[in-house]
Each structure stands twice: as structure tokens, then as C-alpha cells.
Design a protein around this motif. Structure first.
Motif, PDB file in Angstrom:
ATOM      1  N   ILE A  82       0.829  -1.200   0.000  1.00  0.00           N
ATOM      2  CA  ILE A  82       0.000   0.000   0.000  1.00  0.00           C
ATOM      3  C   ILE A  82       0.866   1.253   0.000  1.00  0.00           C
ATOM      4  O   ILE A  82       0.663   2.169  -0.775  1.00  0.00           O
ATOM      5  CB  ILE A  82      -0.944   0.000   1.216  1.00  0.00           C
ATOM      6  N   LYS A  83       1.861   1.288   0.880  1.00  0.00           N
ATOM      7  CA  LYS A  83       2.703   2.483   0.974  1.00  0.00           C
ATOM      8  C   LYS A  83       4.034   2.335   0.268  1.00  0.00           C
ATOM      9  O   LYS A  83       4.650   3.322  -0.052  1.00  0.00           O
ATOM     10  CB  LYS A  83       2.919   2.837   2.436  1.00  0.00           C
ATOM     11  N   GLY A  84       4.496   1.144   0.072  1.00  0.00           N
ATOM     12  CA  GLY A  84       5.726   0.925  -0.680  1.00  0.00           C
ATOM     13  C   GLY A  84       6.915   1.656  -0.122  1.00  0.00           C
ATOM     14  O   GLY A  84       7.184   1.631   1.071  1.00  0.00           O
ATOM     15  N   ASN A  85       7.637   2.345  -0.954  1.00  0.00           N
ATOM     16  CA  ASN A  85       8.841   3.055  -0.539  1.00  0.00           C
ATOM     17  C   ASN A  85       8.483   4.350   0.176  1.00  0.00           C
ATOM     18  O   ASN A  85       7.461   4.968  -0.081  1.00  0.00           O
ATOM     19  CB  ASN A  85       9.701   3.384  -1.761  1.00  0.00           C
ATOM     20  N   TYR A  86       9.350   4.762   1.035  1.00  0.00           N
ATOM     21  CA  TYR A  86       9.222   6.028   1.764  1.00  0.00           C
ATOM     22  C   TYR A  86       7.913   6.122   2.544  1.00  0.00           C
ATOM     23  O   TYR A  86       7.230   7.127   2.530  1.00  0.00           O
ATOM     24  CB  TYR A  86       9.353   7.224   0.809  1.00  0.00           C
ATOM     25  N   TRP A  87       7.544   5.048   3.228  1.00  0.00           N
ATOM     26  CA  TRP A  87       6.275   5.014   3.950  1.00  0.00           C
ATOM     27  C   TRP A  87       6.261   5.985   5.122  1.00  0.00           C
ATOM     28  O   TRP A  87       5.208   6.346   5.614  1.00  0.00           O
ATOM     29  CB  TRP A  87       5.981   3.596   4.449  1.00  0.00           C
ATOM     30  N   TRP A  88       7.407   6.448   5.579  1.00  0.00           N
ATOM     31  CA  TRP A  88       7.458   7.341   6.726  1.00  0.00           C
ATOM     32  C   TRP A  88       7.196   8.793   6.329  1.00  0.00           C
ATOM     33  O   TRP A  88       6.993   9.636   7.178  1.00  0.00           O
ATOM     34  CB  TRP A  88       8.817   7.241   7.408  1.00  0.00           C
ATOM     35  N   GLN A  89       7.214   9.099   5.039  1.00  0.00           N
ATOM     36  CA  GLN A  89       7.028  10.478   4.617  1.00  0.00           C
ATOM     37  C   GLN A  89       5.543  10.807   4.475  1.00  0.00           C
ATOM     38  O   GLN A  89       4.720   9.954   4.227  1.00  0.00           O
ATOM     39  CB  GLN A  89       7.740  10.715   3.288  1.00  0.00           C
ATOM     40  N   ARG A  90       5.250  12.093   4.599  1.00  0.00           N
ATOM     41  CA  ARG A  90       3.880  12.570   4.502  1.00  0.00           C
ATOM     42  C   ARG A  90       3.431  12.579   3.036  1.00  0.00           C
ATOM     43  O   ARG A  90       4.169  12.995   2.157  1.00  0.00           O
ATOM     44  CB  ARG A  90       3.813  13.987   5.049  1.00  0.00           C
ATOM     45  N   VAL A  91       2.212  12.163   2.795  1.00  0.00           N
ATOM     46  CA  VAL A  91       1.669  12.140   1.446  1.00  0.00           C
ATOM     47  C   VAL A  91       0.840  13.402   1.240  1.00  0.00           C
ATOM     48  O   VAL A  91      -0.058  13.694   2.029  1.00  0.00           O
ATOM     49  CB  VAL A  91       0.788  10.883   1.228  1.00  0.00           C
ATOM     50  N   ASP A  92       1.137  14.165   0.192  1.00  0.00           N
ATOM     51  CA  ASP A  92       0.396  15.393  -0.088  1.00  0.00           C
ATOM     52  C   ASP A  92      -0.773  15.099  -1.010  1.00  0.00           C
ATOM     53  O   ASP A  92      -0.707  15.310  -2.222  1.00  0.00           O
ATOM     54  CB  ASP A  92       1.319  16.440  -0.709  1.00  0.00           C
ATOM     55  N   GLN A  93      -1.837  14.635  -0.436  1.00  0.00           N
ATOM     56  CA  GLN A  93      -3.059  14.397  -1.192  1.00  0.00           C
ATOM     57  C   GLN A  93      -4.074  15.451  -0.797  1.00  0.00           C
ATOM     58  O   GLN A  93      -3.914  16.147   0.196  1.00  0.00           O
ATOM     59  CB  GLN A  93      -3.614  13.003  -0.902  1.00  0.00           C
ATOM     60  N   ALA A  94      -5.144  15.549  -1.569  1.00  0.00           N
ATOM     61  CA  ALA A  94      -6.190  16.509  -1.256  1.00  0.00           C
ATOM     62  C   ALA A  94      -6.788  16.171   0.097  1.00  0.00           C
ATOM     63  O   ALA A  94      -7.153  15.043   0.359  1.00  0.00           O
ATOM     64  CB  ALA A  94      -7.257  16.482  -2.341  1.00  0.00           C
ATOM     65  N   ARG A  95      -6.866  17.167   0.946  1.00  0.00           N
ATOM     66  CA  ARG A  95      -7.400  16.947   2.280  1.00  0.00           C
ATOM     67  C   ARG A  95      -8.669  17.756   2.461  1.00  0.00           C
ATOM     68  O   ARG A  95      -9.252  18.249   1.508  1.00  0.00           O
ATOM     69  CB  ARG A  95      -6.338  17.299   3.302  1.00  0.00           C
ATOM     70  N   ASP A  96      -9.065  17.965   3.678  1.00  0.00           N
ATOM     71  CA  ASP A  96     -10.372  18.520   3.998  1.00  0.00           C
ATOM     72  C   ASP A  96     -10.644  19.879   3.351  1.00  0.00           C
ATOM     73  O   ASP A  96     -11.603  20.045   2.636  1.00  0.00           O
ATOM     74  CB  ASP A  96     -10.505  18.620   5.513  1.00  0.00           C
ATOM     75  N   PHE A  97      -9.804  20.888   3.580  1.00  0.00           N
ATOM     76  CA  PHE A  97     -10.117  22.241   3.125  1.00  0.00           C
ATOM     77  C   PHE A  97      -9.185  22.658   1.996  1.00  0.00           C
ATOM     78  O   PHE A  97      -8.653  23.737   1.973  1.00  0.00           O
ATOM     79  CB  PHE A  97     -10.003  23.213   4.307  1.00  0.00           C
ATOM     80  N   ASN A  98      -8.985  21.787   1.025  1.00  0.00           N
ATOM     81  CA  ASN A  98      -8.114  22.093  -0.098  1.00  0.00           C
ATOM     82  C   ASN A  98      -8.957  22.253  -1.364  1.00  0.00           C
ATOM     83  O   ASN A  98      -8.754  21.565  -2.347  1.00  0.00           O
ATOM     84  CB  ASN A  98      -7.081  20.978  -0.280  1.00  0.00           C
ATOM     85  N   HIS A  99      -9.931  23.156  -1.341  1.00  0.00           N
ATOM     86  CA  HIS A  99     -10.816  23.295  -2.490  1.00  0.00           C
ATOM     87  C   HIS A  99     -10.946  24.739  -2.965  1.00  0.00           C
ATOM     88  O   HIS A  99     -11.884  25.066  -3.652  1.00  0.00           O
ATOM     89  CB  HIS A  99     -12.201  22.731  -2.155  1.00  0.00           C
ATOM     90  N   LEU A 100     -10.009  25.596  -2.578  1.00  0.00           N
ATOM     91  CA  LEU A 100     -10.055  26.967  -3.074  1.00  0.00           C
ATOM     92  C   LEU A 100      -9.259  27.056  -4.379  1.00  0.00           C
ATOM     93  O   LEU A 100      -8.094  27.386  -4.396  1.00  0.00           O
ATOM     94  CB  LEU A 100      -9.493  27.926  -2.030  1.00  0.00           C
ATOM     95  N   TYR A 101      -9.903  26.697  -5.458  1.00  0.00           N
ATOM     96  CA  TYR A 101      -9.265  26.755  -6.768  1.00  0.00           C
ATOM     97  C   TYR A 101     -10.048  27.727  -7.641  1.00  0.00           C
ATOM     98  O   TYR A 101     -11.161  28.131  -7.306  1.00  0.00           O
ATOM     99  CB  TYR A 101      -9.227  25.365  -7.404  1.00  0.00           C
ATOM    100  N   LEU A 102      -9.477  28.120  -8.752  1.00  0.00           N
ATOM    101  CA  LEU A 102     -10.133  29.071  -9.640  1.00  0.00           C
ATOM    102  C   LEU A 102     -11.103  28.344 -10.565  1.00  0.00           C
ATOM    103  O   LEU A 102     -10.789  27.292 -11.109  1.00  0.00           O
ATOM    104  CB  LEU A 102      -9.098  29.818 -10.472  1.00  0.00           C
ATOM    105  N   SER A 103     -12.279  28.923 -10.727  1.00  0.00           N
ATOM    106  CA  SER A 103     -13.249  28.298 -11.622  1.00  0.00           C
ATOM    107  C   SER A 103     -12.846  28.489 -13.081  1.00  0.00           C
ATOM    108  O   SER A 103     -13.061  27.614 -13.893  1.00  0.00           O
ATOM    109  CB  SER A 103     -14.633  28.874 -11.370  1.00  0.00           C
ATOM    110  N   GLN A 104     -12.270  29.649 -13.403  1.00  0.00           N
ATOM    111  CA  GLN A 104     -11.752  29.912 -14.753  1.00  0.00           C
ATOM    112  C   GLN A 104     -10.523  30.797 -14.622  1.00  0.00           C
ATOM    113  O   GLN A 104     -10.425  31.605 -13.707  1.00  0.00           O
ATOM    114  CB  GLN A 104     -12.794  30.647 -15.607  1.00  0.00           C
TER     115      GLN A 104
END
Length: 120
Positions: A45-67
């Protein structure tokens, strides 16, 4: 004749061999479970570098531009209070313009969409 209670107790007691066999089973099962936990930490599941933090989309990561055309404007940031206020103000302005247009047509004696003015 022996006592029936003593015979029943002796028949239900485990002997030394059974106790040793169950102890060997418990130790081997604990060893297997410990190895499973160790392998799951760095498994497929985690393979290499399992101790490092994964930068995936989290709870409040939705402030993006519509256009990209809206970049730098209040209307650009999706799901933000600035965008909400901008569109709310635009809707209020549009409503006021429509009410002014209806009032102007009504004052001029014209027909307003949806029927006659003045209860005709």
C-alpha cells in the motif's frame, strides 16, 4: 470405587503436553501477527518512503479558480466568501434593475410581462 467428582475433575484437567502445545500455538500466532503488522507498515500500500507525509487533497483544499479569466477577482475563488458576496451583490443588482424596469414600464402605462398593470 473412586469418587465421581474426583473422576470428573481429572477427566477435564489438561495434561502437560496439551498445555505446552497450546502455548506453542499462542507464541507462533503472536509472532505471525507481529510480522503482519511489520509488513503492513511497509507493504504494497505504501511501498517506498512510507514514513514520509503524502500530499493528497485533504479537507479544506478546495479553493481553486473556476476559470483562469477570473484570476485575481472576487468571483474567481470557488467556494469562498468573497465569491459568495460577489454573486450575492450581482444578484441584488440584477433584482434592482429588473424592479426599476418594471416600475418604469408601469409608470408609462405599458404592459408588463405576465399581464396588465393596474388589475386589468
Amino acid at each position: 470405587m473412586s469418587n465421581p467428582v474426583t473422576g470428573w475433575i481429572r477427566s477435564n484437567m489438561e495434561n502437560y503436553g496439551e498445555r505446552e502445545a497450546s502455548m506453542i500455538d499462542r507464541v507462533s500466532e503472536s509472532s505471525i501477527n507481529a510480522q503482519k503488522m511489520c509488513e503492513e507498515k511497509s507493504g504494497a500500500i505504501k511501498g517506498n518512503y512510507w514514513w514520509q507525509r503524502v500530499d493528497q487533497a485533504r479537507d479544506f483544499n478546495h479553493l481553486y479558480l473556476s476559470q483562469s479569466a477570473f484570476k485575481g477577482h472576487d468571483m474567481g475563488a470557488v467556494n469562498s466568501f468573497k465569491a459568495h458576496r460577489y454573486y450575492l451583490d450581482e444578484a441584488a443588482q440584477r433584482r434592482d434593475d429588473l424592479l426599476a424596469e418594471i416600475a418604469a414600464e408601469a409608470a408609462g402605462g405599458g404592459v408588463v410581462e405576465g399581464g396588465m398593470v393596474g388589475g386589468g
